[in-house]
Motif scaffolding. Structure first.
Motif, PDB file in Angstrom:
ATOM      1  N   LEU A   4       2.737   5.565  21.400  1.00 52.89           N
ATOM      2  CA  LEU A   4       3.006   4.171  21.750  1.00 52.89           C
ATOM      3  C   LEU A   4       1.762   3.309  21.568  1.00 52.89           C
ATOM      4  O   LEU A   4       1.849   2.153  21.153  1.00 52.89           O
ATOM      5  N   LEU A   5       0.578   3.852  21.875  1.00 55.39           N
ATOM      6  CA  LEU A   5      -0.659   3.109  21.633  1.00 55.39           C
ATOM      7  C   LEU A   5      -0.816   2.802  20.157  1.00 55.39           C
ATOM      8  O   LEU A   5      -1.159   1.690  19.755  1.00 55.39           O
ATOM      9  N   ALA A   6      -0.547   3.798  19.317  1.00 53.29           N
ATOM     10  CA  ALA A   6      -0.689   3.606  17.872  1.00 53.29           C
ATOM     11  C   ALA A   6       0.318   2.604  17.339  1.00 53.29           C
ATOM     12  O   ALA A   6       0.083   1.949  16.317  1.00 53.29           O
ATOM     13  N   PRO A  18       0.963  -2.611  12.467  1.00 56.66           N
ATOM     14  CA  PRO A  18       0.714  -3.941  13.033  1.00 56.66           C
ATOM     15  C   PRO A  18       0.548  -4.996  11.944  1.00 56.66           C
ATOM     16  O   PRO A  18       0.160  -4.695  10.811  1.00 56.66           O
ATOM     17  N   ASP A  19       0.850  -6.239  12.300  1.00 54.58           N
ATOM     18  CA  ASP A  19       0.629  -7.397  11.429  1.00 54.58           C
ATOM     19  C   ASP A  19       1.422  -7.329  10.127  1.00 54.58           C
ATOM     20  O   ASP A  19       0.988  -7.859   9.091  1.00 54.58           O
ATOM     21  N   LEU A  20       2.563  -6.677  10.145  1.00 59.32           N
ATOM     22  CA  LEU A  20       3.431  -6.672   8.965  1.00 59.32           C
ATOM     23  C   LEU A  20       3.920  -8.098   8.729  1.00 59.32           C
ATOM     24  O   LEU A  20       4.580  -8.677   9.583  1.00 59.32           O
ATOM     25  N   PRO A  21       3.617  -8.710   7.575  1.00 60.44           N
ATOM     26  CA  PRO A  21       3.858 -10.146   7.421  1.00 60.44           C
ATOM     27  C   PRO A  21       5.252 -10.524   6.940  1.00 60.44           C
ATOM     28  O   PRO A  21       5.561 -11.712   6.830  1.00 60.44           O
ATOM     29  N   ASN A  47     -10.697   2.434  19.561  1.00 64.98           N
ATOM     30  CA  ASN A  47      -9.571   1.512  19.602  1.00 64.98           C
ATOM     31  C   ASN A  47      -8.282   2.279  19.323  1.00 64.98           C
ATOM     32  O   ASN A  47      -8.300   3.476  18.986  1.00 64.98           O
ATOM     33  N   ARG A  48      -7.166   1.578  19.454  1.00 58.66           N
ATOM     34  CA  ARG A  48      -5.862   2.212  19.310  1.00 58.66           C
ATOM     35  C   ARG A  48      -5.631   2.789  17.918  1.00 58.66           C
ATOM     36  O   ARG A  48      -5.087   3.883  17.760  1.00 58.66           O
ATOM     37  N   PHE A  49      -5.997   2.016  16.883  1.00 60.49           N
ATOM     38  CA  PHE A  49      -5.721   2.464  15.528  1.00 60.49           C
ATOM     39  C   PHE A  49      -6.505   3.743  15.213  1.00 60.49           C
ATOM     40  O   PHE A  49      -5.968   4.685  14.623  1.00 60.49           O
TER      41      PHE A  49
END
Length: 361
Positions: free
Chosen positions: A311-313, A221-224, A347-349
């Motif tokens: 998919l959650l991860a 997530p949040d790969l910039p 949480n997901r992570f």
């Protein structure tokens, strides 16, 4: 845009009539690498444009749009042209001396004749396009066409390993016809995707198909940023995610390239593997210290729960996951809460890390 004269295909000069219309005359030089005569004529004409539609090329060549469109589809699968993103079908030519060299590796017959043709086409290409010649350690590229063209060129040139940070938006069409051939040729391909990339229609199916062919894929997530590195020798680094004003750096062997490689490896360590067939993606250590040394949890989930936790991860939204699994959002969330309890995650992570440690992914 250049016309037929610049492209080297004036009607009435050595053509072959078909239905009363003259067909462009090539020397058949690319037939040795599997490019039909008509397709080469379409490709040569496209070299006279920055990008063009099948209808525009059909008008220049004097052939029906649907026939030109079929030729462009074949040329795209051979890595000679790329389709630009958007609803309207527009194509741009790939630099010949890179694209043709890939075909030559698969067709050794008449090698010298093909290389001569590649040099001829490259000369024509550079007479129309702005120079993409080799510069210093860092070279500035302007526009989405240059960005897309260089990404395809790196895929043609890679021989050992390709490293990719993948996130929207995309300058080229989503599917990638070149990567499967590279994987089949033994290239190691590692890709890190953002959750947004997985939610593009058809993207997850494409990633699963490539994983089956050998791609090692993870999600973060949040790969910039976006990034592509070929053989640890050259990197393509977009400076903006705005395709309308896109600029990119081409980085060759230097301390900056070394830093970009290290950055990729740091992201790779943090990213979670995407599931393929219930098995972790091969290559590289698992995140957060690797799998539990005790081995896979014998009381682990069934295949449906494995798919859900992967998919959650990945960071996909609840609605996107529910659509993917064919569940209602309410049912998906109920199953998610049960998995969180089973994994002792809040949480997901955390759920993804615990699942990786237990060998669930």
């Amino acid at each position: 845009m250049a016309g037929l004269v610049e492209a080297g295909f004036e009607h009435g000069r050595g053509g072959v009539r078909e239905g009363g219309v003259e067909e462009p005359d090539d020397g058949g030089s690319l037939r040795a690498v599997g490019v039909p005569r008509f397709d080469e004529g379409v490709y040569r004409t496209l070299l006279g444009y920055r990008d063009a539609t099948p209808a525009e090329l059909g008008r220049d060549l004097g052939f029906p749009t649907d026939r030109v469109d079929r030729a462009l589809t074949r040329l795209r699968h051979q890595g000679l042209v790329s389709r630009l993103s958007g609803r309207r079908r527009r194509y741009t030519a790939i630099e010949p001396d890179a694209a043709v060299e890939t075909l030559v590796r698969h067709r050794t017959t008449q090698l010298e004749a093909v290389r001569t043709t590649a040099m001829e086409l490259s000369s024509l290409f550079h007479s129309v396009q702005r120079g993409d010649g080799r510069g210093g350690a860092v070279e500035l590229l302007e526009g989405p066409q240059s960005l897309g063209r260089w990404f395809v060129r790196l895929q043609h040139q890679v021989q050992v390993e390709m490293l990719v940070l993948d996130r929207p938006p995309y300058a080229l069409a989503q599917s990638n016809p070149i990567e499967p051939a590279s994987l089949a040729g033994g290239v190691r391909w590692r890709g890190i995707y953002t959750p947004e990339a997985l939610e593009v229609p058809g993207a997850l199916e494409e990633i699963e198909r490539l994983a089956a062919l050998g791609e090692e894929s993870r999600v973060l997530p949040d790969l910039p940023m976006k990034l592509a590195i070929a053989d640890r020798q050259v990197a393509l680094l977009p400076l903006s995610l705005d395709l309308g004003t896109s600029r990119a750096l081409l980085v060759r062997e230097s301390t900056l390239l070394d830093a970009l490689i290290d950055l990729f490896e740091c992201y790779w360590e943090r990213a979670l593997p995407l599931m393929h067939g219930g098995q972790p993606t091969a290559g590289g250590p698992h995140p957060a210290g690797g799998p539990d040394p005790a081995g896979p949890d014998p009381d682990g989930p069934d295949e449906a729960d494995r798919a859900l936790v992967a998919l959650l991860a990945s960071g996909m939204t609840d609605a996107a996951i529910a659509r993917r699994l064919g569940l209602s959002t309410r049912t998906m969330r109920r199953r998610t809460r049960r998995l969180f309890d089973q994994l002792s995650a809040s949480n997901r992570f955390q759920a993804g890390i615990q699942a990786a440690r237990r060998g669930w992914l």
